[in-house]
Structure formats: C-alpha cells, structure tokens
Design a protein around this motif. Structure first.
Motif, PDB file in Angstrom:
ATOM      1  N   ARG A 303      -9.427   2.199  11.356  1.00  0.00           N
ATOM      2  CA  ARG A 303      -7.800   2.720  10.700  1.00  0.00           C
ATOM      3  C   ARG A 303      -6.278   2.283  11.394  1.00  0.00           C
ATOM      4  N   GLU A 312      -6.770  10.813  12.079  1.00  0.00           N
ATOM      5  CA  GLU A 312      -6.270  12.253  10.809  1.00  0.00           C
ATOM      6  C   GLU A 312      -5.199  11.104  10.691  1.00  0.00           C
ATOM      7  N   ASP A 315      -5.186   7.921   8.834  1.00  0.00           N
ATOM      8  CA  ASP A 315      -5.308   7.997   7.432  1.00  0.00           C
ATOM      9  C   ASP A 315      -4.860   8.290   7.137  1.00  0.00           C
ATOM     10  N   PHE A 316      -3.427   8.464   7.193  1.00  0.00           N
ATOM     11  CA  PHE A 316      -2.366   9.147   7.061  1.00  0.00           C
ATOM     12  C   PHE A 316      -1.323   8.007   6.667  1.00  0.00           C
ATOM     13  N   ARG A 318      -2.640   5.045   6.691  1.00  0.00           N
ATOM     14  CA  ARG A 318      -2.978   3.850   5.791  1.00  0.00           C
ATOM     15  C   ARG A 318      -2.592   4.376   4.479  1.00  0.00           C
ATOM     16  N   THR A 319      -2.567   5.804   3.967  1.00  0.00           N
ATOM     17  CA  THR A 319      -2.473   6.438   2.615  1.00  0.00           C
ATOM     18  C   THR A 319      -1.159   5.698   2.481  1.00  0.00           C
ATOM     19  N   LEU A 320       0.014   6.419   3.429  1.00  0.00           N
ATOM     20  CA  LEU A 320       1.323   6.299   3.128  1.00  0.00           C
ATOM     21  C   LEU A 320       1.581   4.538   2.960  1.00  0.00           C
ATOM     22  N   HIS A 321       0.757   3.476   3.434  1.00  0.00           N
ATOM     23  CA  HIS A 321       1.059   2.313   2.869  1.00  0.00           C
ATOM     24  C   HIS A 321       0.913   2.097   1.780  1.00  0.00           C
ATOM     25  N   GLU A 322       0.035   2.548   1.677  1.00  0.00           N
ATOM     26  CA  GLU A 322      -1.070   1.914   0.229  1.00  0.00           C
ATOM     27  C   GLU A 322       0.020   2.074  -1.096  1.00  0.00           C
ATOM     28  N   GLU A 323       0.396   4.107  -0.582  1.00  0.00           N
ATOM     29  CA  GLU A 323       0.902   4.329  -2.161  1.00  0.00           C
ATOM     30  C   GLU A 323       2.477   3.965  -1.736  1.00  0.00           C
ATOM     31  N   MET A 469      -1.172  15.543   6.134  1.00  0.00           N
ATOM     32  CA  MET A 469      -0.828  14.543   4.839  1.00  0.00           C
ATOM     33  C   MET A 469       0.466  14.995   4.483  1.00  0.00           C
TER      34      MET A 469
END
Ligand SMILES: Cc1cc2nc3c(=O)[nH]c(=O)nc-3n(C[C@H](O)[C@H](O)[C@H](O)COP(=O)(O)OP(=O)(O)OC[C@H]3O[C@@H](n4cnc5c(N)ncnc54)[C@H](O)[C@@H]3O)c2cc1C
Ligand code: FES
Length: 505
Positions: A303, A312, A315-316, A318-323, A469
């Motif tokens: 991660r 945690e 993961d946040f 990663r999700t933020l950049h993927e968004e 998140m």
C-alpha cells in the motif's frame, strides 16, 4: 468605482462588548476594509491580522498557546504582542493593531508600528563571520533569524543551487501542478539579501571543510573563512540504477531546476510513470494529473505510504489517487527503461516521462571528510552543535536528540529544517537554547492535506478517531502505551493540540 470587500464580523473600530469576545478565544471583525482578529488570552486583548503569512491559513481556526496563536494548516505560531512569526514555517510577522478599552467596549485603533522581535541577542555574542553552507530551508531560516535578532556582523551563505532560496515543498505541489505562478516560489527576492547584508553566493559548491584553519573550500579553488559554521546541505535524491535510467526522460525532483525540467517535459508528454509511492512520488502524481497526463505509479509496497502512515491511511491514499485517475502497479519494481518502463512483474508501460521518487540521502560528504561525528547523519547535540565546537548542523543532514521520543532522530521535513536553522542561529549567537520542538510535516494530495506530528518509525498500536475514508480523522501511532506520532486529515485543531501535548510531556 472601488469595490467594497465583503468583510466578516463587526466593525471593530466602532467597538464590540467585551462579553462578545470569548475568554481564551477569538472573534473576526474588520477595520478600514481590512479583516482583523481580536484575541483574548489570559485577560488581555490583542488585535492581529487573521491571515497566516505562510500560505494565508485562517488563524481564527487555530490554537491559542500562551501568548501566541498557531496556524491550523502547518503549525506556524505568531506572538500576539508583536506579530512576530515565532515558529516556522511562517517567517514574516502579521500586522498588529492598537486595542482600546472604553467602558465595557473593546475598540480597535490604528495599526501598530512593527515592534522589535521578542528575542534580541546580547551585543557581546558576536562572532565576526558566520558562514552557512546551503541555501535551503535550514540555511535560509538561520540567516533570516540571525538578522531578525539583531546580529550585525558578516553572514555568508554559500549554495550550490543557482536559484535564490525557495519554497521547496511547492515544487511537487502547486508549482508543479501549474496552479501558482513562479513569484510564489522564492522565499525572498534579491533585495532582501542586499538590505539585510546577507552575502549570498549562488552556484558555489563547497568541496572541503578545514576545521583546523576554520575555512571551507569551494570547487573554484577559493576559500571562505568562518568563526561559526552552519552545515545545512540537505539531501539528494536516490537515483534509479537499472538499465536505461540515465536517459533524458528519467527525472528526479529536488531542486527548482528539476521541477522546471519536469514541467517542460510534461508539456509534450502523454503518459508518465512515477517510480515510488511515497510523499514526493504521489504529490508528483497528483500534480501531473492536474496537467492532464496519464499517470502510473510503480512501487514495491503493498500500500502507498503504509510504512509511515499505517494500512488504513495507505488504503485511503490509494483510493484517493485512483479516484483522480492514477493507475497503481504495486508489489513490483521497474527493471529496465527504454521507450517503456519494464516491470519485474512482466508488465511494460509505455512512457514518455519517468519521475523517480525513491527516497533521498543526506549530503554528508563535507562532514565525513572533516571527521565530524557521523551517526546516519551529522550527529548534533541538543543545541545543534556538531562534535566539533563552533560547527553546527541543521535540517535533513542532522541527527539530534529528540526530547519527546528520547531517541536520536533525523527527519526530512521542511518545518523541522527551518526551525532547526533558526535554533542553530540563536545558538551560534550564544543563546544556548535547546532544540525541543516535536517534528511536524504536511503533505497535500488533491484536496486532502495530511498533517503529521511526532516521529514513529515503528509502532505497536494504531488508534483511529473519526473516519479515514471520509477525510476526517486523527490517527494515533502508539509505542509502549505512549503516543509517538499523530497523523490527521481535517482535524487541524487536534493536530495542533497533539503538538503542544507532546512538547510538554
Ligand atoms: C519536491 C519536494 C517536496 C517536499 N515537500 C515537503 C512537504 O510538503 N512537507 C515537508 O515537511 N517537507 C517536504 N519536503 C522536504 C523538505 O523540503 C526538506 O526536508 C527541506 O528542504 C530540508 O531542508 P535543508 O535546509 O536541510 O535542505 P535543502 O532545503 O535541500 O537545502 C540544501 C541546500 O544546500 C545546498 N548544498 C548542498 N550541498 C552543498 C555544497 N557542498 N556546497 C554548497 N551548497 C550545497 C543545496 O543546493 C541547497 O541549497 C519536500 C522536498 C522536496 C524535494
Ligand atoms: S498557512 Fe499557516 S502555517 Fe502554512
């Protein structure tokens, strides 16, 4: 017709009842078309500008600590009496106004003349010549502080960079994204050095330090003598050593020139591979997304940033950049670069631009060769003095005894480098002030600022308050039952409180 600014709160020139002002609290109003913050602390009332002189943070949302107010964004603090920026990253004072009391009313009067900073050096503490090696965060802050407190003898700053000292954190953020102009990047213009008698020599590489004759030698063969020396040479990026890494499309990012080179290359590139998923790599990813490039991030980690911020937050992030459209290739490394970046996983990503953000190494060569004590950094005591008297070190190169963790630590944070530069300057001038400030850094990813206070290379427990998140959290990293560090998103006040608590435990 001049447009009237829409200003918050009451007209403070007309006065407000003292009861409207919270005790140990703040109230925003205005005077003569300018916003003014009224602050009541320990029974006294002060009037200052509500805008932090670092990046304009809202001081009204900050924390009162004694007779200072601290900015919620990056923890600068201002003296309520003088407006002085007593803690970096702000360096310039805020404006102060006279406060008048009549009956139960508090009125704001005229602007006050700039007062002397609260710390002035004794005239006896006077080295003839201070030499600073390095024109970055620590070097600049040291020179500025020495002049601020009244030192009048010679200051020479020698920097291998050809640009005047600048705001390095911006190089991977707004400046790289193209959302601020170049004017925001220099810490001060040329006139500042002339007016303050700081002899700044740019493009000068110091190649040796002779502690016996007290001089440093430059690559052009010249020598510069010192009474007191500050080493603030910072760090340099680790470079990829795989086949193809020496090609012109492969960049690292440390200097303004590096940032400019990436900006130039981004204008003709469609796809970038960022190698490394730590702070610089991911800030570059976000900025190049703002420039509409397709961005791939390659890193060996499971991660992003897990080893610093835990799973945690990892993961946040990663999700933020993927968004925002970033494509991750994790748990693999690049093995060769040609027109594509070839990964150990077997994938190949065509890329016209590659940026490696795989860490930095402190620049220790001068200190090592002069046989100063080295301990995975230049070892300094609590006054930031090295093992050789009259030679100090600050910033990314310095390993110091951190009073909160009780360990000798070295960090790579802008605010720490500035605060250490300032503390080193005071001690060069004889103040004997211990450096006891807890490390702080921030990182910005799109609209999410991450603030981090303390130092936790390892932890045995993570406690999360709020929801990571939803970008509203305070994450405590605990070791042996004690809070070693606190990371937060949009919990600025709590982050400031954590800093205060750690410094007072
Ligand atoms: C792109 C980027 C973004 C960053 N963002 C953040 C952030 O958001 N938050 C954060 O906390 N930190 C951030 N950092 C880290 C922060 O910038 C550093 O911790 C800080 O700059 C360290 O200050 P310093 O004075 O020790 O070194 P530097 O600022 O690197 O300055 C070192 C200076 O020494 C000069 N020099 C080196 N060797 C010699 C020599 N032999 N002779 C003469 N001069 C020499 C260099 O040219 C330079 O002027 C970022 C760093 C980078 C590169
Ligand atoms: S905006 Fe206030 S410290 Fe950065």
């Amino acid at each position: 017709m001049k447009e009237e600014k829409k200003l918050a709160g009451p007209d403070l020139s007309k006065g407000v009842p003292l009861d409207d002002l919270p005790s140990e609290g703040m109230l925003t109003g205005h005077v003569d078309n300018e916003e003014v913050l009224l602050v009541q602390s320990r029974g006294e009332v002060f009037a200052i500008s509500p805008h932090c002189t670092h990046y304009n943070g809202p001081l009204a949302e900050g924390l009162l600590v004694g007779d200072t107010v601290c900015c919620p964004w990056h923890h600068a603090c201002f003296d309520l009496r003088t407006g002085e920026a007593v803690r970096a990253p702000a360096l310039s004072p805020v404006t102060c106004w006279e406060v008048l009391r009549s009956g139960g009313l508090i009125k704001v009067g005229p602007k006050r003349k700039r007062s002397q900073p609260r710390t002035r050096i004794e005239p006896t503490a006077k080295p003839e010549r201070i030499v600073i090696v390095g024109g970055g965060a620590a070097g600049f802050a040291a020179a500025e502080m020495a002049r601020r407190v009244g030192y009048q003898n010679s200051i020479a700053m020698l920097s291998s960079d050809t640009a005047l000292p600048y705001d390095r954190p911006n190089l991977s953020k707004d400046y790289l994204a193209g959302t601020i102009p170049f004017d925001y990047v220099p810490l001060r213009d040329k006139g500042f050095y002339e007016e303050n008698g700081i002899e700044i020599q740019l493009g000068k590489n110091v190649v040796a330090l002779d502690v016996r004759t007290r001089e440093v030698r430059l690559s052009d063969g010249k020598s510069v003598a010192y009474d007191r020396l500050l080493l603030a040479t910072g760090a340099e990026p680790v470079r990829l050593t795989i086949p193809g890494a020496e090609q012109p499309q492969v960049h690292t990012l440390r200097s303004l020139a590096d940032s400019n080179a990436i900006i130039e290359a981004s204008k003709t590139s469609k796809r970038v591979v960022v190698v490394g998923a730590s702070f610089i790599g991911l800030e570059v990813a976000a900025s190049l997304r703002a420039r509409k490039l397709e961005v791939h991030v390659v890193a060996p980690d499971k991660r992003p940033m897990e080893h610093i911020l835990g799973p945690e937050m990892g993961d946040f992030i990663r999700t933020l950049h993927e968004e925002h459209g970033v494509i991750f290739h994790l748990e693999t490394k690049p093995k060769a670069i040609d027109k594509a970046v070839h990964l150990e996983s077997g994938e190949a990503i065509d890329a016209d631009l590659v940026v490696a953000g795989i860490g930095v190494r402190p620049r220790l060569g001068l200190a090592e060769n002069a046989e100063l004590k080295i301990d995975r950094g230049v070892a300094v005591d609590q006054y930031l003095e090295t093992s050789t008297p009259n030679i100090f070190a600050a910033g990314d190169i310095a390993r110091w005894p951190d009073s909160h963790s009780g360990e000798n630590i070295r960090v790579e944070h802008w605010v720490v480098a500035e605060r250490q530069g300032q503390a080193a300057a005071m001690n060069i001038l004889g103040a004997r002030e211990r450096f006891t400030q807890v490390p702080f850094f921030w990182s910005q990813h799109y609209d999410a600022p991450i603030n981090y206070v303390g130092h936790a290379e390892t932890w045995d427990k993570i406690e999360i308050e709020g929801d990571v998140m939803s970008k509203d959290c305070l994450v405590r990293f605990k070791r042996n039952g004690r809070v070693a560090a606190v990371a937060s998103i949009f919990r600025d006040l709590q982050s400031l409180q954590a800093e205060v608590e750690m410094e007072h435990v």
